[in-house]
Design a protein around this motif. Structure first.
Motif, PDB file in Angstrom:
ATOM      1  N   VAL A  58      -4.979   3.075  -3.437  1.00  0.00           N
ATOM      2  CA  VAL A  58      -4.261   2.503  -2.293  1.00  0.00           C
ATOM      3  C   VAL A  58      -5.174   1.579  -1.498  1.00  0.00           C
ATOM      4  N   THR A  59      -6.458   1.881  -1.415  1.00  0.00           N
ATOM      5  CA  THR A  59      -7.403   0.982  -0.731  1.00  0.00           C
ATOM      6  C   THR A  59      -7.496  -0.354  -1.460  1.00  0.00           C
ATOM      7  N   VAL A  60      -7.583  -0.320  -2.771  1.00  0.00           N
ATOM      8  CA  VAL A  60      -7.655  -1.568  -3.546  1.00  0.00           C
ATOM      9  C   VAL A  60      -6.371  -2.379  -3.374  1.00  0.00           C
ATOM     10  N   ILE A  65      -8.427   9.695  -6.266  1.00  0.00           N
ATOM     11  CA  ILE A  65      -7.876   8.586  -7.048  1.00  0.00           C
ATOM     12  C   ILE A  65      -6.867   7.801  -6.221  1.00  0.00           C
ATOM     13  N   THR A  66      -6.026   8.509  -5.474  1.00  0.00           N
ATOM     14  CA  THR A  66      -5.055   7.829  -4.611  1.00  0.00           C
ATOM     15  C   THR A  66      -5.754   7.044  -3.524  1.00  0.00           C
ATOM     16  N   LEU A 111      -4.058   8.535   4.940  1.00  0.00           N
ATOM     17  CA  LEU A 111      -5.404   8.234   5.438  1.00  0.00           C
ATOM     18  C   LEU A 111      -5.733   6.754   5.282  1.00  0.00           C
ATOM     19  N   VAL A 112      -5.457   6.174   4.132  1.00  0.00           N
ATOM     20  CA  VAL A 112      -5.753   4.758   3.895  1.00  0.00           C
ATOM     21  C   VAL A 112      -4.911   3.875   4.803  1.00  0.00           C
ATOM     22  N   ALA A 129       0.837  -1.209   0.000  1.00  0.00           N
ATOM     23  CA  ALA A 129       0.000   0.000   0.000  1.00  0.00           C
ATOM     24  C   ALA A 129       0.866   1.250   0.000  1.00  0.00           C
ATOM     25  N   ALA A 130       1.925   1.241   0.802  1.00  0.00           N
ATOM     26  CA  ALA A 130       2.825   2.392   0.822  1.00  0.00           C
ATOM     27  C   ALA A 130       3.537   2.552  -0.522  1.00  0.00           C
TER      28      ALA A 130
END
Length: 144
Positions: free
Chosen positions: A108-110, A103-104, A45-46, A16-17
């Motif tokens: 990043v969540t996906v 979009i980010t 945030l994510v 994710a990072a």
């Protein structure tokens, strides 16, 4: 935190990072400095929300295993709703690019959810604890 919990966090937060770093670079290229700030904010945030959620899930798995699936579902729905709320609240922000942020946030969540699913499938978690049989106390009384 047990070693498998720390490993799960590492295997989910790492990709994710990395996706966040790519998003920051792409946002900086396409939307400038404000795009990069929005992407950084979305990534942080994510990772914060999903990391806290993973910690809560690990605690529930140990403390209340019968509620694990239900709590997991409620937790993920709550996290996604919070992220939608953040996108709605910051849609007219001027200190960063809201489109890069949104979009980010989604990307990043996906990546986090995909990495978490992969890490969980690769984890070697015992369904039955073989060491528990060795720790079982002797029963009092005759065995005949």
């Amino acid at each position: 935190m047990q070693s498998n919990d720390a490993r799960m966090l590492l295997y989910t937060a790492g990709p994710a990072a990395a996706a966040g770093v790519i998003a920051v670079a792409a946002s900086a290229a396409f939307a400038g400095g404000k795009g990069a700030i929005g992407a950084v904010f979305g990534t942080v945030l994510v990772v914060a929300f999903m990391g806290i959620g993973l910690g809560v899930l690990q605690w529930v798995a140990k403390s209340l295993p019968q509620l694990f699936q239900g709590i997991g579902l409620v937790l993920y729905v709550g996290q996604l709703l919070l992220m939608v709320i953040f996108v709605a609240v910051f849609q007219n922000a001027t200190f960063f690019n809201p489109r890069a942020f949104a979009i980010t946030l989604v990307a990043v969540t996906v990546v986090w959810i995909g990495a978490q699913a992969r890490a969980h499938m690769k984890a070697k978690i015992f369904y039955v604890d073989p060491a528990a049989e060795a720790r079982k106390p002797e029963t009092a009384g005759s065995t005949t």
